[in-house]
Design a protein around this motif. Structure first.
Motif, mmCIF file in Angstrom:
data_model
loop_
_atom_site.group_PDB
_atom_site.id
_atom_site.type_symbol
_atom_site.label_atom_id
_atom_site.label_comp_id
_atom_site.label_asym_id
_atom_site.label_seq_id
_atom_site.Cartn_x
_atom_site.Cartn_y
_atom_site.Cartn_z
ATOM 1 N N ASP A 1 0.817 -1.436 -0.033
ATOM 2 C CA ASP A 1 0.131 -0.329 0.147
ATOM 3 C C ASP A 1 0.877 0.972 0.306
ATOM 4 N N TYR A 2 2.477 1.371 -0.243
ATOM 5 C CA TYR A 2 2.970 2.004 -0.924
ATOM 6 C C TYR A 2 2.206 3.729 -1.360
ATOM 7 N N TYR A 3 1.219 3.412 -2.386
ATOM 8 C CA TYR A 3 0.296 4.240 -2.878
ATOM 9 C C TYR A 3 -0.790 4.894 -1.625
ATOM 10 N N ALA A 4 -1.344 4.117 -0.664
ATOM 11 C CA ALA A 4 -2.499 4.136 -0.541
ATOM 12 C C ALA A 4 -2.854 6.029 -0.340
ATOM 13 N N LYS A 5 -1.444 6.686 0.830
ATOM 14 C CA LYS A 5 -2.146 8.192 0.743
ATOM 15 C C LYS A 5 -1.772 9.242 -0.556
ATOM 16 N N SER A 6 -0.661 8.807 -1.637
ATOM 17 C CA SER A 6 -0.636 9.824 -3.104
ATOM 18 C C SER A 6 -1.151 9.006 -3.616
ATOM 19 N N ASP B 1 1.400 1.024 -21.470
ATOM 20 C CA ASP B 1 1.256 2.294 -21.474
ATOM 21 C C ASP B 1 -0.023 3.035 -21.426
ATOM 22 N N SER B 2 -1.280 1.926 -21.743
ATOM 23 C CA SER B 2 -2.330 2.224 -21.237
ATOM 24 C C SER B 2 -2.353 2.926 -19.719
ATOM 25 N N VAL B 3 -2.022 1.581 -19.261
ATOM 26 C CA VAL B 3 -1.868 2.165 -17.455
ATOM 27 C C VAL B 3 -1.610 3.091 -17.359
ATOM 28 N N LYS B 4 -0.364 3.357 -17.344
ATOM 29 C CA LYS B 4 0.025 4.482 -17.437
ATOM 30 C C LYS B 4 -1.077 5.893 -17.201
ATOM 31 N N SER B 5 -1.635 5.884 -19.239
ATOM 32 C CA SER B 5 -1.909 6.951 -19.146
ATOM 33 C C SER B 5 -3.238 7.388 -17.985
ATOM 34 N N LEU B 6 -3.762 6.211 -18.009
ATOM 35 C CA LEU B 6 -4.986 6.153 -16.476
ATOM 36 C C LEU B 6 -4.281 7.293 -15.094
ATOM 37 N N LEU B 7 -3.157 6.669 -14.587
ATOM 38 C CA LEU B 7 -2.579 6.533 -13.487
ATOM 39 C C LEU B 7 -1.785 7.491 -13.642
ATOM 40 N N GLU B 8 -1.407 8.555 -14.652
ATOM 41 C CA GLU B 8 -1.192 9.832 -14.919
ATOM 42 C C GLU B 8 -2.629 10.962 -14.867
ATOM 43 N N ALA B 9 -3.248 10.651 -15.649
ATOM 44 C CA ALA B 9 -4.566 11.518 -15.571
ATOM 45 C C ALA B 9 -5.133 11.137 -13.556
ATOM 46 N N GLU B 10 -4.810 10.160 -13.122
ATOM 47 C CA GLU B 10 -5.785 10.250 -12.180
ATOM 48 C C GLU B 10 -4.388 10.573 -10.542
ATOM 49 N N CYS B 11 -3.045 10.654 -10.840
ATOM 50 C CA CYS B 11 -2.614 11.074 -10.017
ATOM 51 C C CYS B 11 -1.027 11.660 -11.213
ATOM 52 N N PRO B 12 -0.631 12.269 -11.422
ATOM 53 C CA PRO B 12 0.494 13.021 -12.413
ATOM 54 C C PRO B 12 2.169 12.660 -11.148
ATOM 55 N N GLY B 13 2.836 12.031 -12.122
ATOM 56 C CA GLY B 13 3.933 11.983 -11.372
ATOM 57 C C GLY B 13 4.561 11.499 -10.570
ATOM 58 N N ILE B 14 2.948 10.250 -9.968
ATOM 59 C CA ILE B 14 2.851 9.730 -8.437
ATOM 60 C C ILE B 14 3.303 7.796 -8.999
ATOM 61 N N VAL B 15 2.901 7.110 -9.526
ATOM 62 C CA VAL B 15 3.277 5.712 -9.634
ATOM 63 C C VAL B 15 3.739 5.607 -10.754
ATOM 64 N N SER B 16 5.492 4.284 -10.528
ATOM 65 C CA SER B 16 5.932 4.094 -11.417
ATOM 66 C C SER B 16 5.696 3.796 -12.118
#
Length: 324
Positions: free
Chosen positions: A26-31, A101-116
C-alpha cells in the motif's frame, strides 16, 4: 555448494534485502489511493478479451527484473545513440508495451508523476495471472524507474530457452534466486505460446550434426515436426508451451516436464538435477494450492531484485521515454 557460491548468494541476498526493505504494501495509499484498483480493473476488463496477452505481461516482469533489477528499463525505446533492452534478441518477442502505456495514462490522469512504470509492470503481472485462474499475491510497491537500458545487458542476463542447468543456476543465483525459485518461476510456462526458433534446434540440429535432442520425448518431437515446426527455418508458427492447458494456470506444465515434453531446453534442464527434479515431482504430486502459494512467494522475491527506491531513479512520465 562450494564456498564461492555461498559468498555470492549471501552478497546477492544482502543487496535484495537492503533495497526491498524500502518497498512496502500500500505504498500509494496516501499519494494515489486508487492506483492498484485502477490497474486491477483495467487488467480484469481487457485480458479476458485478449487472454494470450497474460503470458507476455508476466514474461515482461521477469525480463525486466533480470536486467538492472525491476526498474522498467525493459520499456525504454531505443534511440539513435542507444540500443535499448527492447532491441535485444530475448525481448524481440515481448508483447504488451501498449497495454502498459494505457495503464500508465490512466494513472497519470488520476495522480500525475506518482506511480512508477516499474510498479505498474509488477502489478499488471500479478493481476494478469489472477485473470488466468492463477494465484494472487500482495505486491510491495515503491519501485522507481531506471534511466539506463542497454540491449547488451539484456542479452547477457536473461536466461535463454536454450539454457542448460548450469547456466540457469548461475543466472538465477546472480539475482539472489535459488533452485526452488528456478523451478517455481519456470512454472510461468503453464500459460502462453512460443515460436519455433526458440526450440527447433532440439528437433533438427541439436549438436550441429542434424540430430534431435535425446532428452526430448521422441513422440512429442515427431508431433512437433509433423504438425508445428515442419522445417528448421519456420519463424512464424505458434506453439503452445503447455499444450491443451496453455490458457489456464495449473500444474500441467510440470507433468509435461516429467514426461520429457517440456518445450525448451531450459524446461528439460529442470529434471537434469536431482534437487530440481524432486521439487518438480513434489509439485506434481501435491495440491494445486501449494504451487500457487510457492509461486506467489517466488514472484514477490523476484519482484524485489535490484529495485530502485528513495531518491534513486525517477518516476517516468511516459514509460517508453526517460524524463528530459
Amino acid at each position: 555448494m562450494n564456498h564461492f557460491w555461498v559468498i555470492k548468494l549471501a552478497i546477492a541476498g544482502l543487496v535484495i534485502s537492503t533495497a526491498s526493505a524500502q518497498l512496502k504494501l500500500d505504498y500509494y495509499a496516501k499519494s494515489c489511493p486508487r492506483a492498484e484498483t485502477i490497474v486491477q480493473n483495467f487488467v480484469s476488463k481487457h485480458i479476458p478479451n485478449a487472454p494470450s496477452l497474460a503470458s507476455p505481461l508476466l514474461r515482461m516482469h521477469f525480463h525486466d527484473c533480470f536486467v538492472r533489477g525491476c526498474d522498467a528499463s525493459v520499456l525504454i525505446n531505443s534511440t539513435s545513440n542507444n540500443q535499448a533492452e527492447k532491441s535485444a534478441a530475448p525481448n524481440l518477442t515481448l508483447r504488451g508495451f501498449g497495454f502498459i502505456d494505457s495503464v500508465k495514462s490512466l494513472l497519470e490522469a488520476e495522480c500525475p508523476g506518482i506511480v512508477s512504470c516499474a510498479d505498474i509492470i509488477a502489478l499488471v503481472a500479478r493481476d494478469a495471472v489472477v485473470v488466468t485462474g492463477g494465484p494472487s499475491w500482495s505486491v510491495p510497491t515503491g519501485r522507481r524507474d531506471g534511466t539506463v537500458s542497454k540491449a547488451s545487458e539484456a542479452l547477457a542476463n536473461i536466461p535463454a530457452p536454450t539454457s542448460n542447468f548450469s547456466t540457469l543456476q548461475t543466472k538465477f543465483a546472480n539475482k539472489g534466486l535459488d533452485l526452488k525459485d528456478l523451478v517455481l518461476l519456470s512454472g510461468a510456462h503453464t500459460i502462453g505460446i512460443s515460436h519455433c526458433p526458440a526450440f527447433t534446434n532440439r528437433l533438427y540440429n541439436f549438436t550441429g550434426k542434424g540430430d534431435e535432442d535425446p532428452s526430448l520425448d521422441p513422440e512429442y518431437a515427431a508431433n512437433l515436426k509433423a504438425r508445428k515446426c515442419k522445417t528448421p527455418t519456420d519463424n512464424t508458427t505458434i506453439v503452445e508451451m503447455d499444450p491443451g492447458s496453455f490458457r489456464t494456470f495449473d500444474l500441467h506444465y510440470y507433468t509435461l516436464v516429467l514426461k520429457r515434453r517440456g518445450l525448451f531446453q531450459s524446461d528439460a534442464a529442470l529434471i537434469t538435477n536431482s534437487l530440481t527434479k524432486s521439487y518438480v515431482s513434489e509439485l506434481v504430486n501435491g495440491p494445486l494450492q501449494t504451487f500457487f502459494d510457492k509461486f506467489a512467494e517466488s514472484m514477490v522475491k523476484m519482484g524485489q531484485v535490484g529495485v530502485k527506491t528513495g531518491s534513486a531513479g525517477e518516476i517516468r512520465k511516459k514509460c517508453a521515454v526517460v524524463n528530459s
